[in-house]
Enzyme design. Sequence first.
Site, PDB file in Angstrom:
ATOM      1  NE  ARG A 251     -20.354   6.122  -3.233  1.00 16.29           N
ATOM      2  CZ  ARG A 251     -19.292   5.752  -2.530  1.00 16.29           C
ATOM      3  NH1 ARG A 251     -18.775   4.577  -2.664  1.00 16.29           N
ATOM      4  NH2 ARG A 251     -18.746   6.596  -1.685  1.00 16.29           N
TER       5      ARG A 251
ATOM      6  CE1 TYR B 235     -12.586  -0.426  -1.683  1.00 18.23           C
ATOM      7  CE2 TYR B 235     -14.053   1.084  -0.542  1.00 18.23           C
ATOM      8  CZ  TYR B 235     -12.849   0.402  -0.606  1.00 18.23           C
ATOM      9  OH  TYR B 235     -11.919   0.544   0.409  1.00 18.23           O
ATOM     10  CB  ALA B 236     -19.787  -0.430  -0.577  1.00 17.16           C
TER      11      ALA B 236
ATOM     12  CG  LEU C 230      -5.044  14.088   2.275  1.00 14.42           C
ATOM     13  CD1 LEU C 230      -5.142  15.348   3.127  1.00 14.42           C
ATOM     14  CD2 LEU C 230      -4.311  12.991   3.057  1.00 14.42           C
TER      15      LEU C 230
HETATM   16  N1  LIG Z   1      -6.823   4.558   3.746  1.00 14.78           N
HETATM   17  C1  LIG Z   1      -8.079   4.576   4.175  1.00 14.78           C
HETATM   18  O1  LIG Z   1      -8.567   5.523   4.809  1.00 14.78           O
HETATM   19  C2  LIG Z   1      -8.963   3.393   3.916  1.00 14.78           C
HETATM   20  C3  LIG Z   1     -10.333   3.548   4.051  1.00 14.78           C
HETATM   21  C4  LIG Z   1     -11.156   2.464   3.835  1.00 14.78           C
HETATM   22  C5  LIG Z   1     -10.599   1.240   3.493  1.00 14.78           C
HETATM   23  N2  LIG Z   1      -9.257   1.102   3.362  1.00 14.78           N
HETATM   24  C6  LIG Z   1      -8.735  -0.230   3.008  1.00 14.78           C
HETATM   25  O2  LIG Z   1      -7.452  -0.415   3.584  1.00 14.78           O
HETATM   26  C7  LIG Z   1      -6.602  -1.122   2.679  1.00 14.78           C
HETATM   27  C8  LIG Z   1      -5.327  -0.334   2.416  1.00 14.78           C
HETATM   28  O3  LIG Z   1      -5.691   0.941   1.884  1.00 14.78           O
HETATM   29  P1  LIG Z   1      -4.607   1.968   1.348  1.00 14.78           P
HETATM   30  O4  LIG Z   1      -5.131   3.311   1.648  1.00 14.78           O
HETATM   31  O5  LIG Z   1      -3.249   1.589   1.805  1.00 14.78           O
HETATM   32  O6  LIG Z   1      -4.721   1.698  -0.237  1.00 14.78           O
HETATM   33  P2  LIG Z   1      -3.585   1.913  -1.360  1.00 14.78           P
HETATM   34  O7  LIG Z   1      -4.283   1.971  -2.666  1.00 14.78           O
HETATM   35  O8  LIG Z   1      -2.677   3.012  -0.986  1.00 14.78           O
HETATM   36  O9  LIG Z   1      -2.757   0.542  -1.263  1.00 14.78           O
HETATM   37  C9  LIG Z   1      -3.214  -0.671  -1.786  1.00 14.78           C
HETATM   38  C10 LIG Z   1      -1.993  -1.406  -2.330  1.00 14.78           C
HETATM   39  O10 LIG Z   1      -2.412  -2.698  -2.781  1.00 14.78           O
HETATM   40  C11 LIG Z   1      -1.622  -3.013  -3.926  1.00 14.78           C
HETATM   41  N3  LIG Z   1      -2.329  -4.096  -4.614  1.00 14.78           N
HETATM   42  C12 LIG Z   1      -3.508  -4.040  -5.282  1.00 14.78           C
HETATM   43  N4  LIG Z   1      -3.848  -5.263  -5.707  1.00 14.78           N
HETATM   44  C13 LIG Z   1      -2.878  -6.109  -5.290  1.00 14.78           C
HETATM   45  C14 LIG Z   1      -2.669  -7.507  -5.383  1.00 14.78           C
HETATM   46  N5  LIG Z   1      -3.552  -8.304  -6.010  1.00 14.78           N
HETATM   47  N6  LIG Z   1      -1.573  -8.041  -4.799  1.00 14.78           N
HETATM   48  C15 LIG Z   1      -0.686  -7.259  -4.152  1.00 14.78           C
HETATM   49  N7  LIG Z   1      -0.824  -5.928  -4.025  1.00 14.78           N
HETATM   50  C16 LIG Z   1      -1.905  -5.366  -4.583  1.00 14.78           C
HETATM   51  C17 LIG Z   1      -1.528  -1.704  -4.693  1.00 14.78           C
HETATM   52  O11 LIG Z   1      -0.425  -1.711  -5.585  1.00 14.78           O
HETATM   53  C18 LIG Z   1      -1.356  -0.704  -3.549  1.00 14.78           C
HETATM   54  O12 LIG Z   1       0.016  -0.446  -3.288  1.00 14.78           O
HETATM   55  C19 LIG Z   1      -7.444  -1.391   1.426  1.00 14.78           C
HETATM   56  O13 LIG Z   1      -8.003  -2.686   1.539  1.00 14.78           O
HETATM   57  C20 LIG Z   1      -8.553  -0.368   1.510  1.00 14.78           C
HETATM   58  O14 LIG Z   1      -9.725  -0.821   0.867  1.00 14.78           O
HETATM   59  C21 LIG Z   1      -8.428   2.159   3.547  1.00 14.78           C
END
Ligand SMILES: NC(=O)c1ccc[n+]([C@@H]2O[C@H](COP(=O)([O-])OP(=O)(O)OC[C@H]3O[C@@H](n4cnc5c(N)ncnc54)[C@H](O)[C@@H]3O)[C@@H](O)[C@H]2O)c1
Length: 358
Positions: A160, A163-164, A213
């Site tokens: 798990r 990712y972290a 969610l």
């Molecule tokens: N939403 C949250 O609450 C949250 C929490 C913690 C971290 N994050 C971080 O914020 C960022 C955005 O999160 P999100 O919720 O929009 O995620 P998401 O999964 O909705 O969007 C990520 C997007 O990246 C695209 N992707 C993946 N690999 C790629 C690549 N190599 N090149 C181009 N596109 C690529 C995917 O197709 C997807 O559309 C991520 O880095 C995530 O780890 C978000």
Amino acid sequence: MRVVILGCGGFVGSHLLDNLLDDPRYQIEGWDPEDRKIRRHLVNPRFTLHRTVAHAPEALVEVERAIVHCDVVINLAAICNPADYNTQPLAVIRANLFDVYPIVELCAKHRRWLVSFSTSETYGRTISSYLPASSDADPDLYELREDETPLIMGPIRNQRWTYACAKQMTERLIYAHHTEEGLPFTIIRPLNFFGPRMDYIPTRDGDGVPRVLACFMAALLSGEPMQLVDGGHARRTIVSIYEAVDAIRRVLEKPEASQNQIFNIGNRQNEVTMAELADLMRRTYATITGDPRYNDHPIVTTSAEQFYGKGYEDCDRRMPDIGKAERLLGWVPTMRLPEILLGTMRSYHDEYAVPKAA
Ligand SMILES: NC(=O)c1ccc[n+]([C@@H]2O[C@H](COP(=O)([O-])OP(=O)(O)OC[C@H]3O[C@@H](n4cnc5c(N)ncnc54)[C@H](O)[C@@H]3O)[C@@H](O)[C@H]2O)c1
């Protein structure tokens, strides 16, 4: 401002595009193989989308050209779904570390400002989770401070943490390029952004297990019970995607304050256990639908192993210190959880439960 956004088609990217493209000063070039959430922007002359992953060798030539000509690179690209961390650990490590590596190198080579999305999961578990229950009262043992709090991951067999750990290594890579080569950077650690367009509803527009969610929402929409993992004791703080995007906007517009900093972006006031969240969501859905039966929508408990598979272990609590974002960006989130849920769940209801006109 010329902005490159990698992963612009996801949840955060779609809201960031809504915000930035509203302002004629922004010109955006994005990379993402997915465009379902951003179709309305495809006709905008100030936005160009490359429908491909950014790290592929043939894409990197174009990415480098864009990096040379831009003011800032925002990296949102990731695999960030808890259900994948222990079931597809290699894909998770690749997407969050090795695929990001060439992007970081290019930003360093051209000294381009990199705004990199990390995660609050880089903190891992709190210190207090390893101590007697009474230590819960001491903020020094659970509060998450960007530049002080140790990052505590579980054992390797608990996959798990892939990712972290990958996100943490990317942060360290960026910081090393900063200290050795002067790479300008900003690292954002999001704490549970909630809003419309997060993930997908299984069997409707995606497969697998989305984030909490969409999991709870899917249960409400399908009539299935909402499933609480390990009793739903884990605590999270929820922030509105609109306020989170406002924070990103402030980062972009205050480079003198935001560069070379790590920011927690979350709302301390909205802390809930997953059990409380499930209950609040079913009551909110009763209000949205006008159907009081949702107040008693079934909630069942399940084990982490049953729900996520072997090797799952949860972060116990994520209470951010957001003093730095307040001080340097003037950012103070105010939207409370019931209001966030009402707007978010109404959008899911309209999208998935209300029949569309032919
Ligand atoms: N939403 C949250 O609450 C949250 C929490 C913690 C971290 N994050 C971080 O914020 C960022 C955005 O999160 P999100 O919720 O929009 O995620 P998401 O999964 O909705 O969007 C990520 C997007 O990246 C695209 N992707 C993946 N690999 C790629 C690549 N190599 N090149 C181009 N596109 C690529 C995917 O197709 C997807 O559309 C991520 O880095 C995530 O780890 C978000």
